[in-house]
Motif scaffolding. Structure first.
Motif, PDB file in Angstrom:
ATOM      1  N   THR A   1       0.730  -1.297  -0.030  1.00 33.98           N
ATOM      2  CA  THR A   1      -0.148   0.091  -0.030  1.00 33.98           C
ATOM      3  C   THR A   1       0.893   1.338  -0.104  1.00 33.98           C
ATOM      4  OG1 THR A   1      -0.044   0.311   2.502  1.00 33.98           O
ATOM      5  CG2 THR A   1      -1.612  -1.203   1.391  1.00 33.98           C
ATOM      6  N   GLY A   2       2.320   1.313   0.468  1.00 31.50           N
ATOM      7  CA  GLY A   2       2.956   2.172   0.656  1.00 31.50           C
ATOM      8  C   GLY A   2       3.133   2.644   1.814  1.00 31.50           C
ATOM      9  N   TYR A   3       2.184   2.168   2.638  1.00 27.77           N
ATOM     10  CA  TYR A   3       2.352   2.526   4.218  1.00 27.77           C
ATOM     11  C   TYR A   3       3.619   2.049   4.866  1.00 27.77           C
ATOM     12  CZ  TYR A   3       0.369   4.461   8.451  1.00 27.77           C
ATOM     13  OH  TYR A   3       0.176   5.121   9.523  1.00 27.77           O
ATOM     14  N   PRO A   4       4.604   2.819   5.668  1.00 29.33           N
ATOM     15  CA  PRO A   4       5.758   2.545   6.089  1.00 29.33           C
ATOM     16  C   PRO A   4       5.829   1.195   7.016  1.00 29.33           C
ATOM     17  CG  PRO A   4       5.117   4.580   7.093  1.00 29.33           C
ATOM     18  CD  PRO A   4       4.266   4.141   6.028  1.00 29.33           C
ATOM     19  N   THR A   5       4.625   1.095   7.701  1.00 27.48           N
ATOM     20  CA  THR A   5       5.029   0.101   8.787  1.00 27.48           C
ATOM     21  C   THR A   5       3.860  -1.280   8.599  1.00 27.48           C
ATOM     22  OG1 THR A   5       3.193   1.053  10.061  1.00 27.48           O
ATOM     23  CG2 THR A   5       5.593   1.725  10.594  1.00 27.48           C
ATOM     24  N   GLN A   6       3.455  -1.332   7.236  1.00 30.14           N
ATOM     25  CA  GLN A   6       2.393  -2.280   6.853  1.00 30.14           C
ATOM     26  C   GLN A   6       3.076  -3.691   7.275  1.00 30.14           C
ATOM     27  OE1 GLN A   6       1.454  -2.134   2.756  1.00 30.14           O
ATOM     28  NE2 GLN A   6       0.049  -3.976   2.670  1.00 30.14           N
ATOM     29  N   LYS A   7       2.121  -4.364   7.773  1.00 35.12           N
ATOM     30  CA  LYS A   7       2.436  -5.971   8.125  1.00 35.12           C
ATOM     31  C   LYS A   7       1.662  -6.644   7.199  1.00 35.12           C
ATOM     32  CE  LYS A   7       4.713  -4.846  11.672  1.00 35.12           C
ATOM     33  NZ  LYS A   7       4.758  -3.217  11.637  1.00 35.12           N
ATOM     34  N   PRO A   8       2.400  -7.964   6.836  1.00 34.67           N
ATOM     35  CA  PRO A   8       2.001  -8.779   5.937  1.00 34.67           C
ATOM     36  C   PRO A   8       0.715  -9.527   6.157  1.00 34.67           C
ATOM     37  CG  PRO A   8       3.820  -9.847   6.842  1.00 34.67           C
ATOM     38  CD  PRO A   8       3.717  -8.387   7.382  1.00 34.67           C
ATOM     39  N   GLU A   9      -0.224  -9.807   5.212  1.00 32.30           N
ATOM     40  CA  GLU A   9      -1.508 -10.425   5.615  1.00 32.30           C
ATOM     41  C   GLU A   9      -1.245 -11.648   6.105  1.00 32.30           C
ATOM     42  OE1 GLU A   9      -4.044 -10.222   2.025  1.00 32.30           O
ATOM     43  OE2 GLU A   9      -3.786  -8.051   2.216  1.00 32.30           O
ATOM     44  N   GLY A  10      -0.254 -12.508   5.757  1.00 32.94           N
ATOM     45  CA  GLY A  10       0.058 -13.649   6.199  1.00 32.94           C
ATOM     46  C   GLY A  10       0.206 -14.003   7.726  1.00 32.94           C
ATOM     47  N   VAL A  11       0.882 -13.043   8.333  1.00 29.92           N
ATOM     48  CA  VAL A  11       0.982 -13.047   9.910  1.00 29.92           C
ATOM     49  C   VAL A  11      -0.373 -12.670  10.502  1.00 29.92           C
ATOM     50  CG1 VAL A  11       2.036 -11.593  11.814  1.00 29.92           C
ATOM     51  CG2 VAL A  11       3.477 -12.257   9.726  1.00 29.92           C
ATOM     52  N   LEU A  12      -1.021 -11.854   9.951  1.00 28.09           N
ATOM     53  CA  LEU A  12      -2.468 -11.381  10.581  1.00 28.09           C
ATOM     54  C   LEU A  12      -3.364 -12.480  10.189  1.00 28.09           C
ATOM     55  CD1 LEU A  12      -3.064  -9.032  12.383  1.00 28.09           C
ATOM     56  CD2 LEU A  12      -1.123  -8.478  10.898  1.00 28.09           C
ATOM     57  N   ARG A  13      -3.214 -13.303   9.279  1.00 27.40           N
ATOM     58  CA  ARG A  13      -4.179 -14.500   8.901  1.00 27.40           C
ATOM     59  C   ARG A  13      -4.027 -15.393   9.937  1.00 27.40           C
ATOM     60  NH1 ARG A  13      -7.023 -16.263   4.513  1.00 27.40           N
ATOM     61  NH2 ARG A  13      -7.313 -18.571   4.421  1.00 27.40           N
ATOM     62  N   ARG A  14      -3.101 -15.796  10.407  1.00 25.52           N
ATOM     63  CA  ARG A  14      -2.701 -16.823  11.439  1.00 25.52           C
ATOM     64  C   ARG A  14      -3.540 -16.484  12.693  1.00 25.52           C
ATOM     65  NH1 ARG A  14       3.249 -19.128  10.910  1.00 25.52           N
ATOM     66  NH2 ARG A  14       3.168 -20.184   8.885  1.00 25.52           N
ATOM     67  N   ILE A  15      -3.217 -15.204  12.981  1.00 24.15           N
ATOM     68  CA  ILE A  15      -3.803 -14.593  14.303  1.00 24.15           C
ATOM     69  C   ILE A  15      -5.484 -14.689  14.278  1.00 24.15           C
ATOM     70  CG2 ILE A  15      -4.020 -12.416  15.431  1.00 24.15           C
ATOM     71  CD1 ILE A  15      -1.007 -12.036  14.946  1.00 24.15           C
TER      72      ILE A  15
ATOM     73  N   LEU B   1     -10.524  -5.860  16.996  1.00 20.96           N
ATOM     74  CA  LEU B   1     -10.443  -4.627  17.314  1.00 20.96           C
ATOM     75  C   LEU B   1      -8.833  -4.443  17.143  1.00 20.96           C
ATOM     76  CD1 LEU B   1     -10.672  -1.658  18.566  1.00 20.96           C
ATOM     77  CD2 LEU B   1     -10.457  -2.737  20.779  1.00 20.96           C
ATOM     78  N   ASP B   2      -8.396  -3.279  16.393  1.00 22.06           N
ATOM     79  CA  ASP B   2      -6.962  -3.007  16.108  1.00 22.06           C
ATOM     80  C   ASP B   2      -7.151  -1.456  16.186  1.00 22.06           C
ATOM     81  OD1 ASP B   2      -4.580  -2.131  15.331  1.00 22.06           O
ATOM     82  OD2 ASP B   2      -4.583  -3.477  13.494  1.00 22.06           O
ATOM     83  N   PHE B   3      -6.402  -0.781  17.362  1.00 21.21           N
ATOM     84  CA  PHE B   3      -6.509   0.441  17.534  1.00 21.21           C
ATOM     85  C   PHE B   3      -5.348   1.489  17.224  1.00 21.21           C
ATOM     86  CE2 PHE B   3      -7.003  -1.122  21.741  1.00 21.21           C
ATOM     87  CZ  PHE B   3      -5.783  -0.517  22.404  1.00 21.21           C
ATOM     88  N   PHE B   4      -4.353   0.646  16.642  1.00 21.19           N
ATOM     89  CA  PHE B   4      -3.035   1.076  15.907  1.00 21.19           C
ATOM     90  C   PHE B   4      -3.299   0.547  14.618  1.00 21.19           C
ATOM     91  CE2 PHE B   4      -1.697   1.266  20.197  1.00 21.19           C
ATOM     92  CZ  PHE B   4      -1.177   2.457  20.455  1.00 21.19           C
ATOM     93  N   ALA B   5      -4.168   1.143  13.744  1.00 23.77           N
ATOM     94  CA  ALA B   5      -4.532   0.400  12.455  1.00 23.77           C
ATOM     95  C   ALA B   5      -3.520   0.424  11.224  1.00 23.77           C
ATOM     96  CB  ALA B   5      -6.040   0.538  12.076  1.00 23.77           C
ATOM     97  N   GLY B   6      -2.987   1.418  11.223  1.00 26.53           N
ATOM     98  CA  GLY B   6      -2.103   1.852  10.173  1.00 26.53           C
ATOM     99  C   GLY B   6      -2.733   1.677   8.761  1.00 26.53           C
ATOM    100  N   SER B   7      -2.188   0.749   7.850  1.00 27.64           N
ATOM    101  CA  SER B   7      -2.495   0.254   6.769  1.00 27.64           C
ATOM    102  C   SER B   7      -4.006  -0.409   6.530  1.00 27.64           C
ATOM    103  CB  SER B   7      -1.462  -0.123   5.997  1.00 27.64           C
ATOM    104  OG  SER B   7      -1.274  -1.586   6.235  1.00 27.64           O
ATOM    105  N   GLY B   8      -4.377  -1.044   7.676  1.00 27.94           N
ATOM    106  CA  GLY B   8      -5.579  -1.800   7.831  1.00 27.94           C
ATOM    107  C   GLY B   8      -5.355  -3.041   7.525  1.00 27.94           C
ATOM    108  N   THR B   9      -4.383  -3.639   7.789  1.00 28.80           N
ATOM    109  CA  THR B   9      -3.859  -5.249   7.423  1.00 28.80           C
ATOM    110  C   THR B   9      -5.083  -5.897   8.356  1.00 28.80           C
ATOM    111  OG1 THR B   9      -1.637  -4.965   6.592  1.00 28.80           O
ATOM    112  CG2 THR B   9      -2.194  -7.095   7.175  1.00 28.80           C
ATOM    113  N   THR B  10      -5.245  -5.740   9.504  1.00 27.00           N
ATOM    114  CA  THR B  10      -5.994  -6.337  10.219  1.00 27.00           C
ATOM    115  C   THR B  10      -7.262  -6.538   9.719  1.00 27.00           C
ATOM    116  OG1 THR B  10      -4.816  -5.864  12.272  1.00 27.00           O
ATOM    117  CG2 THR B  10      -6.908  -6.743  12.832  1.00 27.00           C
TER     118      THR B  10
END
Length: 296
Positions: free
Chosen positions: A222-236, A248-257
């Motif tokens: 997305t271009g957002y500097p702290t974006q996390k990969p979907e694969g990590v969130l998918r397991r969670i 709930l994610d209240f440090f949402a950043g690029s919205g991967t959660t």
């Protein structure tokens, strides 16, 4: 004749709301949420940069008993542990004064069978672990997940730091939700040591997750500097929530959660104070989840 009082404004969030993205101060937003509302909370706060954060006066209170009464490491109270640790590092003092009230609110809104995932780097994880033991209770600690990757600059004067830490705490260690059968399996590292049937099925992930960062040229970027990969969130999301649950994610950043939760049939509430982050989420969700509500 008495004048009719104006209707009270609708709550920012309620259990029947659509998935929602909020632009605002996350402490103020979360403080307005009902108790025990979310089965899964994932937090990826900004790492400690040494910048002084705005301090807020808070009272460390848990819904059932004050946090100061929680017995932690060595039988000492929460406030004693906090005080001892914060004397080690003034920069961490600033960081924890920023993060602590948000974690207290996270505990409050976490469902009785819920799980908190706190994503940190190596500079803060050891401090946060001891303090969360005291805040949640040591018996509520579930896992320390190591997300390992191999990308970016490498140093030659120490072992290169190529991992993040995700601390996992549950609200009630006797009744938390965890569905290992729902988690995508991964290949065995030595498939020749298991039966062909097991090799074909794959194995459940352990607490060490090998997963690349978001590719600079990949579809997720997305271009957002702290974006996390979907694969990590998918397991969670797979393991610690069921279809229809609220995340709930209240440090949402690029919205991967939110992207992962929506793809897996969960509902979500995302909060971020950065208009640029909310702009990224608007663009990201426009095609995949057009029914999401944006508010501030």
């Amino acid at each position: 004749m008495l004048e009719a009082l104006p209707d009270a404004p609708p709550p920012l969030w309620h259990a029947g709301a659509p998935s929602t993205v909020v632009l605002g101060d996350n402490l103020e937003v979360v403080a307005g949420l009902p108790d025990r509302s979310f089965r899964l909370i994932y937090l990826d706060p900004p790492f400690n940069t040494g910048r002084t954060q705005t301090r807020r006066s808070t009272t460390s209170v848990r819904t059932e008993g004050g946090a100061g009464s929680v017995i932690g490491f060595g039988g000492r109270s929460y406030e004693r542990i906090k005080g001892d640790l914060l004397r080690y590092d003034d920069r961490f003092d600033d960081y924890w004064e920023f993060l602590e009230p948000r974690l207290i609110e996270a505990w409050r809104v976490l469902a009785d069978d819920g799980t908190l995932y706190l994503h940190l780097d190596y500079r803060e994880a050891h401090y946060a672990k001891v303090l969360l033991d005291a805040l949640f209770g040591r018996e509520s600690f579930l896992n320390e997940i190591i997300w390992a990757y191999d990308y970016g600059a490498k140093t030659k004067n120490r072992w290169p730091a190529k991992h993040d830490t995700i601390l996992v705490y549950v609200k009630d260690p006797a009744s938390y939700y965890f569905d290992s059968a729902a988690v995508d399996r991964e290949p065995y590292m030595a498939p020749g040591l298991v039966t062909p049937e097991k090799a074909e099925l794959g194995k459940l992930p352990t607490d060490v997750w090998w997963h690349t960062i978001v590719s600079p040229t990949g579809r997720e970027k997305t271009g957002y500097p702290t974006q996390k990969p979907e694969g990590v969130l998918r397991r969670i999301v797979q393991a610690s929530s069921a279809e229809g649950d609220w995340v709930l994610d209240f440090f949402a950043g690029s919205g991967t959660t939110g992207a992962v939760a929506d793809a897996l049939g969960r509902r979500f509430l995302l909060v971020d104070s950065n208009p640029a982050a909310v702009g990224v989420m608007r663009e990201r969700f426009a095609a995949t989840a057009p029914g999401i509500r944006f508010t501030e």
